[in-house]
Structure formats: C-alpha cells, structure tokens
Design a protein around this motif. Structure first.
Motif, PDB file in Angstrom:
ATOM      1  N   LYS A 161       0.831  -1.210   0.000  1.00  0.00           N
ATOM      2  CA  LYS A 161       0.000   0.000   0.000  1.00  0.00           C
ATOM      3  C   LYS A 161       0.864   1.258   0.000  1.00  0.00           C
ATOM      4  O   LYS A 161       0.564   2.238  -0.686  1.00  0.00           O
ATOM      5  CB  LYS A 161      -0.926  -0.014   1.214  1.00  0.00           C
ATOM      6  CG  LYS A 161      -1.960   1.106   1.206  1.00  0.00           C
ATOM      7  CD  LYS A 161      -2.975   0.929   2.321  1.00  0.00           C
ATOM      8  CE  LYS A 161      -4.035   2.031   2.244  1.00  0.00           C
ATOM      9  NZ  LYS A 161      -5.062   1.864   3.317  1.00  0.00           N
ATOM     10  N   SER A 162       1.964   1.233   0.753  1.00  0.00           N
ATOM     11  CA  SER A 162       2.848   2.404   0.793  1.00  0.00           C
ATOM     12  C   SER A 162       3.521   2.630  -0.556  1.00  0.00           C
ATOM     13  O   SER A 162       3.677   3.773  -0.996  1.00  0.00           O
ATOM     14  CB  SER A 162       3.898   2.253   1.898  1.00  0.00           C
ATOM     15  OG  SER A 162       4.859   1.262   1.575  1.00  0.00           O
ATOM     16  N   THR A 164       2.295   1.832  -3.470  1.00  0.00           N
ATOM     17  CA  THR A 164       1.288   2.396  -4.366  1.00  0.00           C
ATOM     18  C   THR A 164       1.138   3.888  -4.107  1.00  0.00           C
ATOM     19  O   THR A 164       1.067   4.696  -5.044  1.00  0.00           O
ATOM     20  CB  THR A 164      -0.056   1.678  -4.169  1.00  0.00           C
ATOM     21  OG1 THR A 164       0.075   0.328  -4.614  1.00  0.00           O
ATOM     22  CG2 THR A 164      -1.162   2.355  -4.977  1.00  0.00           C
ATOM     23  N   HIS A 165       1.096   4.268  -2.840  1.00  0.00           N
ATOM     24  CA  HIS A 165       0.969   5.684  -2.472  1.00  0.00           C
ATOM     25  C   HIS A 165       2.167   6.495  -2.957  1.00  0.00           C
ATOM     26  O   HIS A 165       2.011   7.600  -3.499  1.00  0.00           O
ATOM     27  CB  HIS A 165       0.825   5.814  -0.956  1.00  0.00           C
ATOM     28  CG  HIS A 165       0.879   7.223  -0.462  1.00  0.00           C
ATOM     29  ND1 HIS A 165      -0.153   8.124  -0.677  1.00  0.00           N
ATOM     30  CD2 HIS A 165       1.840   7.895   0.231  1.00  0.00           C
ATOM     31  CE1 HIS A 165       0.169   9.287  -0.133  1.00  0.00           C
ATOM     32  NE2 HIS A 165       1.376   9.174   0.419  1.00  0.00           N
ATOM     33  N   LEU A 166       3.370   5.947  -2.788  1.00  0.00           N
ATOM     34  CA  LEU A 166       4.583   6.699  -3.104  1.00  0.00           C
ATOM     35  C   LEU A 166       4.926   6.703  -4.590  1.00  0.00           C
ATOM     36  O   LEU A 166       5.378   7.719  -5.124  1.00  0.00           O
ATOM     37  CB  LEU A 166       5.766   6.110  -2.325  1.00  0.00           C
ATOM     38  CG  LEU A 166       5.744   6.292  -0.808  1.00  0.00           C
ATOM     39  CD1 LEU A 166       6.825   5.448  -0.157  1.00  0.00           C
ATOM     40  CD2 LEU A 166       5.919   7.766  -0.441  1.00  0.00           C
ATOM     41  N   HIS A 239      -4.504   0.113  -5.486  1.00  0.00           N
ATOM     42  CA  HIS A 239      -4.140  -1.008  -4.626  1.00  0.00           C
ATOM     43  C   HIS A 239      -5.402  -1.635  -4.067  1.00  0.00           C
ATOM     44  O   HIS A 239      -6.237  -0.958  -3.465  1.00  0.00           O
ATOM     45  CB  HIS A 239      -3.236  -0.573  -3.469  1.00  0.00           C
ATOM     46  CG  HIS A 239      -2.877  -1.702  -2.542  1.00  0.00           C
ATOM     47  ND1 HIS A 239      -3.526  -1.928  -1.349  1.00  0.00           N
ATOM     48  CD2 HIS A 239      -1.952  -2.696  -2.662  1.00  0.00           C
ATOM     49  CE1 HIS A 239      -2.999  -3.006  -0.756  1.00  0.00           C
ATOM     50  NE2 HIS A 239      -2.053  -3.482  -1.534  1.00  0.00           N
TER      51      HIS A 239
END
Length: 322
Positions: A161-162, A164-166, A239
């Motif tokens: 998830k991180s 995907t965010h970054l 995600h």
C-alpha cells in the motif's frame, strides 16, 4: 507478453504458470528450491512446464539478483513466500528473509521496471487472526495477528500500500484461504493426513476434528488469479485486497472421511487441544472478487479430494520407483 511468476516451483505458482503458458504467454519463473519440503516435488512440477517457460533459481531476498529479472516483464505474480504457521515458531528468520525482504525486493523490481503494469501478490487469511466475524470480509480488522507468519503477510499488504501511495504501483493482494489439490504442499494438513493414513500412522485432530476450514480447490484459485490478471486495477483504486476462497466452511473430520474413502484405508486418529494460533473456523466472503471478475468456486470437497487422492497415489508410485 511476459509475466514473472515467483515461487514457480511451488503449489500455486506452478499452476498459475501452467495457466499463463496455456494462453501463449511467456513466463519467467523464479524459485530458490529450498528444503522446507521435498525438493523432488518442486523439480517434478518444473519439469512439466515446457515451451515458453524460463526458470531462474534464486532467492527473492537477493535484491541484486531480483533486479536483473525485469526485462520485458509486464505483470508480476508474486506467490513466493515462506509458508506455514507453526514453522514460524522454529525458523522465524526464514520468514523475515522471504516474506519481508523478499517482498520488498519484488516491490523494488516493480518500481524500477517501467513496463510493469500490475503486481499481483499473495497474502493470507491468517491476517484476520482468531477473533474476526465470519465470513471474513476484506474490511474486517487485520491488526491482531496470532502468528509471525500472519504478521509478515499483513506487513506485506502495508508495504504494498505504501509503494502504491509513493510510486503509483498498481497492485492486487490476494488473501488465500486453505488451498488443496493435485501437486499440493506436503506440509498442508490434507497431504499429511494422506501420508499418515497410507503409512498406518496416527492422524492428529484438534478438538476432535470440530475445526472448520474454507477448503478451496486449486483450479478455483487459479481461476480467481486469472480473473484478477484480466481485470487490473484502475487509477481510482490502484491497490486492492481480495479474499480468494470457497465461501464454505467444512469440518476437518469430513476431509478425513473423504481421504479414507479415496485411499481405501481407515485413519488412526489422535485428539489434541487446538493450538492457540489456530482459528476454530475460517470462511471467506468472496463477493468482492465475484463482483470484479465473476469469481465463483465450483469444486466442492467431495469432488476435489478424490482428484487429489488420484494424483497422490500416482506420486507415491513415482517416489517409490525413483
């Protein structure tokens, strides 16, 4: 099209590679062929993957080696992991290496390979712990793992998830329930029960076999993975997490009965209290995956176990003849 499959010599990875090759897709397979269970079984699976399949023996925790695998890859199906709940009590660092460092290696490969459009990775129903309401739904709490294995799989979800965010990586995590079938894993209960019954050794049942599990046949699992493959994430939800199971909890005693019928032998059973890390029952809510790609398991235990037994008896003959 080229797809990278990690854990290609494993149970699920082998079947996914077969399905991709059947579509004419080029498959690059990766596996370290460790000795967690019989390497001969892993090698036999690989031997059945023919034209269009390329194999690399390497440990996904080896970041530099993994980073050399990205050429031409458009999709990654990452199902390599150190499996097993109880084994994590004996070899915890194997889980840190494979499930944490290994998962990070695959994330970095996806991040630095411009052609990768979708990363599909394996999580586990173990992330729900022992107190979630049934059937388990994806929005249920997953912050109380009852084993190190479960903690590593939940960590994988959060790491993904991180990323995907970054970095905008499009990813799908699949929470597998109890998968069984031909070419399965010897450390799984159904396989171990078959071995014990044939050898006349005791079969250990917890709480007199009253535990219930969401047993999911391998062909149904592969259909779900291919459904996700065909329906990659959209920009609005890059995600995603899905349960992938059978949406049906069945008693372990029914599993033993079907094995006895198929093998033509009675099991010698021993009863023990349920281990603390084991849930009493598991059952997957698969409605979200059904809505995405029409996922609807079709193989009941009464059909799947005889298919496993037929394969298992052939495998025993192959081992004996080797």
């Amino acid at each position: 099209m080229r797809v990278l499959v990690t854990g290609a010599a494993g149970f699920i990875g082998y079947h996914v590679a077969q399905a991709l090759l059947a579509r004419g897709i080029e498959v690059v397979g990766v596996d370290d062929l460790n000795t967690y269970y019989d390497v001969r079984l892993k090698q036999a699976r690989l031997a059945r993957l023919g034209a269009g399949f390329t194999f690399h023996k390497l440990d996904i925790a080896d970041h530099e080696a993994v980073m050399r695998l990205g050429d031409g890859v458009e999709v990654i199906v990452h199902v390599a992991a150190q499996a097993g709940v109880r084994y994590s009590l004996e070899q915890p660092f194997a889980y840190a290496a494979s499930n944490l460092t290994g998962h990070l290696s695959i994330l970095e490969l996806a991040r630095h390979t411009p052609g990768v459009k979708h990363l599909i990775y394996a999580s586990s129903s173990s992330v729900y712990g022992t107190g979630s309401a049934l059937p388990y739904a994806e929005d249920a709490r997953a912050d109380q793992p009852s084993s190190l294995y479960a903690a590593t799989k939940r960590a994988d979800e959060l790491m993904s998830k991180s990323y995907t965010h970054l970095f905008g990586l499009k990813q799908t995590g699949l929470r597998f329930f109890t998968v069984y079938g031909p070419w399965g894993r010897p450390d799984m209960a159904y396989f171990g029960f078959a071995e014990a019954i044939c050898a006349g050794k005791p079969v250990t049942l917890y709480d007199e076999g009253r535990l219930k599990r969401d047993f999911t046949y391998i062909d149904d699992i592969v259909a779900g993975i291919m459904g996700v493959f065909d329906h990659p994430p959209e920009d609005a939800a890059p995600h995603r997490l899905f349960n992938i199971g059978n949406n049906r909890a069945e008693y372990v005693t029914d599993l033993v009965r079907l094995l006895e019928e198929g093998l033509g032998r009675s099991a010698v059973t021993v009863n023990l209290p349920k281990p603390e890390a084991d849930p009493v029952e598991t059952c997957a809510d698969v409605s979200a995956l059904g809505a995405l790609c029409g996922y609807a398991p079709t193989t009941p235990l009464e059909v799947g176990i005889p298919r496993f037994v037929a394969w298992y008896l052939r495998w025993r003959e192959m081992r004996a003849a080797a």
